[in-house]
Design an enzyme around this catalytic site. Structure first.
Site: not given
Ligand code: PGA
Length: 247
Positions: A6-8, A91, A93, A161, A167, A209, A230
């Site tokens: 997930n490149w966000k 997600h 977010e 998640e 994060g 994470s 992420g």
């Molecule tokens: P992260 O994000 O690996 O940076 O914790 C994972 C995600 O939100 O999909």
């Protein structure tokens, strides 16, 4: 083993996107890991056009609309046309930007209608002592998939998640034991939502994470079928080590 990157909004340049795609192709052909990349929409379009590699692409979200006068929306059909075959939906977010359970259910239906395999994100914001977090997970799963047909329900990949673990660094991720317990619980809920069918065929991912330091321990005995990664997925060295050690 399935790894979803997930490149966000971390990747904003074609050159970086291309480098990460080339790396993913090398890793996918050198290992038995299935890699799915989820770039920002315009970059997905550029990379996925004419993609003949083993690497697949996921939308990071899809619109709740099916097209029309909706400026700024990217529909499931448009993502499918651009070469995506998966879609991350729900997600945290996106939930914090306004996606409610009913909206997520609509998005799942649109994704499925256009041949995108949904990766449904669920997870509690905190771990309380009374186990209310289990009810959160059950409610999010049920609300998202109860209106789907049994066949469609089977298609949905569950990505667990927990918000408190997103994060941060490996030290803040869930422990392998707690993850194993949650995977059993998710399979139990899936078994109820898939009457008469085995939920053992459904895929469950963990995200939050995941780094090279903890990836192997997280998959070793937890029963997960893969990881949703992420920040470590946009660091070429970290991603490379992470994938290779799972192969
Ligand atoms: P992260 O994000 O690996 O940076 O914790 C994972 C995600 O939100 O999909």
């Amino acid at each position: 083993m399935l790894i979803v990157a997930n490149w966000k909004a971390y990747v904003e340049e074609q050159s970086k996107a291309k480098k990460l795609f080339e790396l993913a192709k090398r890793l996918a052909s050198a290992t038995d890991i299935s890699i799915v990349l989820a770039p920002p929409a315009p970059l997905l379009g550029a990379l996925a056009a004419r993609n003949k590699s083993k690497v697949a692409f996921a939308a990071q979200d899809v619109s709740r609309t099916t097209g029309g006068a909706f400026t700024g929306e990217a529909t499931a059909q448009a993502y499918a046309a651009a070469g995506a075959t998966y879609a991350i939906i729900g997600h945290s977010e996106r939930r914090s930007a306004g996606d409610t359970d009913p909206i997520i259910a609509e998005k799942l239906a649109h994704a499925l209608a256009h041949g995108l395999r949904p990766i449904l994100c669920i997870g509690e914001s905190e771990r309380d002592g009374e186990g209310r977090y289990l009810a959160t997970v059950r409610e999010e799963m049920t609300a998202a998939i109860e209106s789907l047909t049994p066949k469609e329900r089977n298609e949905v990949i569950i990505a667990y998640e927990p918000l408190w673990a997103i994060g941060k660094t490996a030290a803040a991720a869930i422990s392998p034991n707690d993850l194993a317990e949650m995977v059993l619980y998710i399979r139990k809920v899936l078994a109820e939502l898939l009457p008469g069918k085995s939920s053992r065929g459904s895929l469950i991912l963990y995200g939050g994470s995941v780094e090279p330091e903890n990836a192997r321990a997280l998959v070793a005995s937890s029963g997960v079928d893969g990881l949703l990664v992420g920040h470590a997925s946009v660091d070429p060295d970290a991603f490379s080590v992470l994938v290779r050690q799972l192969a």
